[in-house]
Design an enzyme around this catalytic site. Structure first.
Site, short mmCIF file in Angstrom:
data_model
loop_
_atom_site.label_atom_id
_atom_site.label_comp_id
_atom_site.label_asym_id
_atom_site.label_seq_id
_atom_site.Cartn_x
_atom_site.Cartn_y
_atom_site.Cartn_z
N HIS B 57 0.82 -1.21 0.00
CA HIS B 57 0.00 0.00 0.00
C HIS B 57 0.85 1.26 0.00
O HIS B 57 0.37 2.34 0.32
CB HIS B 57 -0.90 0.02 1.23
N HIS B 219 -7.13 -4.49 -1.26
CA HIS B 219 -6.44 -5.74 -1.55
C HIS B 219 -7.09 -6.43 -2.74
O HIS B 219 -6.93 -7.64 -2.93
CB HIS B 219 -6.48 -6.69 -0.36
#
Lengths: 213, 333
Positions: B57, B219
């Site tokens: 991320h 995700h």
């Protein structure tokens, strides 16, 4: 249950986690993030390394706490804290003991289950490992109340866990990543309940034919 | 899979080595367990902020370690929660005697691991408070799910609470502020393409050439619905309408508008999104008084964007404007 038998049980679970790595991961890919078998196998391999070097001791509680701490620091995801807590609570219940009676074992497993429920806040029927462990503890306690031998009680416990695991198939998940799928999680067997069945089954297999205490 | 990596097994390790090599002036990178901490940690008397989560991320969370934001970040493997031993090591390394705030994105693995870490830290007499961020309106918040996911509001909470800690606020005050930021922020994301986790080697999901996923998580989790590609004007409506309806945001509100890239969408497209969002909000009387535009909470190389709106008050605005010096966000310092 002696220290060496407890050690055998941990090693048997590591072996079955390795043998079922792909199976558990496939179950997880249907409703989770496709890593349960990989993570459990990585954790139990680390456990093997740790308990090989544990040195001279006959404290079953210390053994189980070592397993728990190792799983906490190597598995990651939700399974690490949940299985870690299971073993840590079992270790606390067995602290200082070099021999576990059948009642001691049942009390330790019940303490482990209570820890898992506290940690994960899951109830029976939420499609989690609790769905295999709860019937396992109940069957164990019922068998011992009936006067069953330790090995027989463990066998009945494993059978009940298998039943609980299969009963997760139609359930809609209410915890963990699978819960985001809602109704789409129905029709799939829960991977956590499956690894929990393997854990209880490893205990029954380790003790098969051995004299009950 | 086409990626600039040597071996899928070494992605996190080698990326951390790169961070250490690039930013030794501001960051200390430790291994076994993996943590990224402020070079000047522990800052005595200051509440320490610790966050963490799966890698993939970036710049979240390691890129937000530094003056005015986080004191430490705990990176897990790609999209996998870090473990309590990492968090405990981070707590010990950065605790300056005023306690530690854990900022946790609402994913079951992250929440459980941070809970265990807080217990372990408590056993070592480190005072820990935890705030769980759950701002993703794409997920139904009910008793029957793990609750809303933590996404874009995490960046804003880390910035605003980091500034408050820098100003000497107490642990209870910083935690309360963090809860207030979370309560006043809502997000929703979308994807044009999937992403490929290095260890998996293939895309997490398949999207047709003319499809998009609305409500996607960070995700590649499934979203609310899969739809035919639409003009940006309509895409912004699909993301922003559920956000403003949810809190709800009302005419006269001042907001921080955060337009985030999922990793693969370039800045030029983000500005088109921002332009549409600004018009959408103006039409409802909502004033954008601060903005953040760029890739700050990504999902590897996924193409797509997310929108986060935070309803601002004077205190949050001042803390947003306060100096920050991290590798991912820097102004005033």
């Amino acid at each position: 249950m002696s220290y060496s038998q407890a050690d055998d049980w941990i090693r048997a679970f590591a072996a079955t986690a390795a043998a079922n790595k792909v199976y558990l991961t496939e179950l997880d890919s249907a409703i989770g993030d496709a890593d349960h078998g990989i993570n459990m196998n990585r954790g139990m391999q680390a456990v093997l390394g740790k308990i090989d070097g544990i040195g001279e001791t006959d404290d079953i509680g210390a053994l189980l706490k070592t397993v728990g701490m190792t799983l906490v620091s190597t598995v990651g995801g939700a399974s690490g804290p949940l299985y870690g807590t299971l073993f840590l609570r079992m270790g606390t219940a067995a602290a200082g003991k070099s021999e576990l009676s059948a009642d001691d074992w049942a009390a330790a497993l019940a303490a482990g289950l209570a820890g898992v429920q506290t940690r994960g806040k899951a109830e029976l029927g939420d499609k989690t490992m609790v769905d295999a462990l709860t019937p396992a503890v109940d069957a164990l306690q019922a068998a011992l109340a009936d006067g069953a031998a330790f090995d027989d009680a463990l066998r009945r416990s494993a059978e009940a866990a298998e039943g609980g695991m299969k009963a997760t198939i139609p359930l809609v998940a209410r915890k963990g990543r699978a819960s985001y799928l809602g109704e789409r999680s129905a029709g799939h067997q829960d991977p956590g309940a499956t690894s929990s069945w393997l854990l209880v089954l490893a205990a029954a297999d380790t003790f098969a034919g051995q004299a009950g205490q | 899979m086409k990626k600039l990596i040597n071996d899928p097994a070494d992605v996190l390790k080698e990326a951390l080595q790169g961070v250490a090599a690039a930013h030794a002036d501001r960051l200390t990178v430790l291994t076994e367990p993996n943590i990224i901490i402020r070079a000047d940690a522990p800052v005595q008397g200051k509440v320490a902020l610790v966050s963490g989560g799966g890698a993939g991320h970036e710049p979240l969370h390691g890129g937000f370690v530094g003056m005015g934001m986080l004191d430490a970040a705990c990176p897990g493997e790609v999209f996998t929660s870090p473990t309590p031993d990492q968090m405990l090591a981070a707590d010990k390394a950065v605790n300056g005697g005023a306690g530690v705030l854990h900022i946790v994105k609402n994913y079951t693995g992250d929440v459980l691991n941070f809970e265990m870490a807080a217990e372990l830290a408590g056993a070592e007499d480190i005072e820990v408070e935890a705030v769980v961020i759950d701002d993703d309106v794409a997920v139904k918040d009910s008793l029957y799910t793990a609750g809303r996911r933590g996404v874009g509001a995490t960046v804003l909470a880390e910035k605003i609470c980091g500034a408050a800690a820098e100003q000497g606020k107490s642990l209870a005050e910083v935690a309360e502020l963090c809860r207030r930021v979370n309560a006043n922020a809502r997000s929703m994301g979308m994807a044009l393409t999937s992403c490929t986790v290095p260890a998996a080697g293939k895309p997490t999901f398949e999207l047709g050439a003319a499809e998009m996923e609305i409500g996607v998580g960070i995700h590649g989790e499934p979203g609310r619905e899969r739809k035919a590609l639409a003009p940006v004007h309509e895409v912004v409506e699909m993301l922003a309408a559920p956000i403003v309806d949810d809190l709800p945001f009302a005419s006269g509100d001042r907001v921080l508008a955060f337009v985030n890239s999922m990793g693969g969408t370039p800045l030029i497209e983000l500005y088109i999104v921002y332009n549409e969002l600004n018009q959408f909000l103006s039409a409802r009387g909502i004033e954008v008084s601060r903005n953040l535009i760029g890739p700050y909470i990504t999902s590897l190389e996924m193409q797509g964007c997310s929108i986060t709106l935070l309803k601002l008050d004077d205190e949050m605005t001042a803390l947003w404007d306060a100096p920050v010096n991290t590798t991912g966000l820097r102004w005033g310092a």
